[in-house]
Design an enzyme around this catalytic site. Structure first.
Site, short mmCIF file in Angstrom:
data_model
loop_
_atom_site.label_atom_id
_atom_site.label_comp_id
_atom_site.label_asym_id
_atom_site.label_seq_id
_atom_site.Cartn_x
_atom_site.Cartn_y
_atom_site.Cartn_z
N ARG A 56 0.60 -14.31 -35.67
CA ARG A 56 -0.53 -15.23 -35.46
C ARG A 56 -0.29 -16.21 -34.30
O ARG A 56 -1.23 -16.62 -33.63
CB ARG A 56 -0.82 -15.96 -36.78
CG ARG A 56 -2.04 -16.90 -36.74
CD ARG A 56 -2.38 -17.36 -38.15
NE ARG A 56 -3.22 -18.55 -38.18
CZ ARG A 56 -4.55 -18.54 -38.32
NH1 ARG A 56 -5.21 -17.41 -38.41
NH2 ARG A 56 -5.22 -19.68 -38.36
N ILE A 82 -10.07 -19.96 -34.53
CA ILE A 82 -9.47 -18.85 -35.27
C ILE A 82 -9.52 -19.29 -36.74
O ILE A 82 -9.18 -20.43 -37.07
CB ILE A 82 -8.02 -18.58 -34.78
CG1 ILE A 82 -7.35 -17.43 -35.53
CG2 ILE A 82 -7.14 -19.81 -34.88
CD1 ILE A 82 -5.97 -17.03 -34.93
N SER A 83 -9.98 -18.41 -37.63
CA SER A 83 -10.19 -18.81 -39.02
C SER A 83 -8.87 -19.12 -39.73
O SER A 83 -7.80 -18.66 -39.33
CB SER A 83 -10.90 -17.69 -39.79
OG SER A 83 -12.10 -17.34 -39.15
N GLN A 84 -9.00 -19.88 -40.82
CA GLN A 84 -7.88 -20.21 -41.69
C GLN A 84 -7.26 -18.91 -42.23
O GLN A 84 -8.00 -17.99 -42.61
CB GLN A 84 -8.47 -21.04 -42.82
CG GLN A 84 -7.54 -21.42 -43.91
CD GLN A 84 -8.31 -22.02 -45.09
OE1 GLN A 84 -9.53 -21.92 -45.16
NE2 GLN A 84 -7.58 -22.63 -45.99
N PRO A 85 -5.94 -18.80 -42.28
CA PRO A 85 -5.30 -17.57 -42.76
C PRO A 85 -5.81 -17.09 -44.12
O PRO A 85 -6.03 -15.89 -44.31
CB PRO A 85 -3.82 -17.95 -42.84
CG PRO A 85 -3.65 -19.03 -41.83
CD PRO A 85 -4.95 -19.78 -41.79
#
Ligand code: SAH
Length: 233
Positions: A56, A82-85
């Site tokens: 990431r 970028i979205s939260q994991p």
């Protein structure tokens, strides 16, 4: 198992391996905590392996690399995130990816969600409306060896008809409604995940399932906040 030809250069034991392991543990915790609501208290092992495999830190701006594995969204330029994991893992788990699947993503952004999907399925088509982001993501995915991802520039409201129908569709920008073109591009038995609701507010993360007989079943999974889906309808 990875479908990549070459390792991404930062596998579980490599750079940021400890941070990535911690991120995966946090995702597992959060899955447990939200399990009642999402119906998914535990994500598939393959999904967790994919989260453990994708570097990431190489999908965020260099100066953000140290924060890449925190369970938060991060800015990636052009006003996008970028979205939260946890959300990436949940999205991936909800469509129930299989090795032979061909999956469509709307909203390439950094290419991270596409890379996670690419670890699990045969091929990923991903559509991005901002051309420079699409170009950067395509370059990044190529460099990291994700040769089963095709990045396209376009308005995702139309899906990607040339290669439809798909075994799964993920939309990573907030839509005002479920675009009918996307429903049409789902195979019978396939699933789509899409945040639906007002822009710049909370949306409903929605699971859309096309049954074998073509009927549509929808279920709201969680409240979420995504950046807006721009473009047409
Ligand atoms: N999946 C991305 C994060 C997505 S952020 C990742 O893993 O990094 C949402 C993305 O959707 C942004 O890059 C935004 O430009 C894109 N987007 C917004 N509206 C779109 C549309 N109509 N069609 C395609 N992409 C769109």
């Amino acid at each position: 198992m990875s479908l990549r030809d070459a390792p991404a250069g930062a596998g579980a034991g490599g750079e940021f391996g400890t941070e990535r392991a911690r991120m995966v543990a946090e995702i597992a915790d959060m899955a447990r905590q939200t399990g009642q609501e999402t119906g998914r208290p535990r994500f598939a092992d393959g999904v967790m392996d994919a989260m453990r495999a994708v570097p990431r830190h190489l999908f965020v701006p260099r100066e953000r690399a140290d924060s890449a594995y925190r369970n938060h969204p991060l800015p990636i330029g052009s006003g996008q995130t970028i979205s939260q994991p946890f959300i990436v893992a949940l999205t991936t788990d909800l469509i129930e990816p299989r090795k032979h699947h061909r999956v469509l993503e709307i909203g390439t952004g950094s290419g991270y969600q596409a890379a996670v999907l690419a670890e699990l399925v045969h091929a990923v088509d991903t559509v991005e409306i901002i051309e420079p982001l699409a170009r950067e993501a395509a370059q990044r995915l190529r460099t990291l060896g994700y040769h089963n991802v095709s990045v396209h520039v376009g308005d995702g409201h139309a899906g990607w008809p040339a290669r439809a129908p798909y075994d799964g569709i993920v939309v990573t920008a907030a839509a005002s409604h479920v675009p009918s073109a996307l429903v049409a591009q789902l195979k019978p038995g396939a699933r789509m995940v899409i945040p639906v609701g007002p822009q710049h507010s909370t949306q409903e993360f929605t699971l859309v399932e096309k049954r074998a007989d073509g009927g549509i079943v929808t279920r709201v999974v969680l409240p979420v906040r995504f950046v807006p889906m721009t473009g047409g309808s």
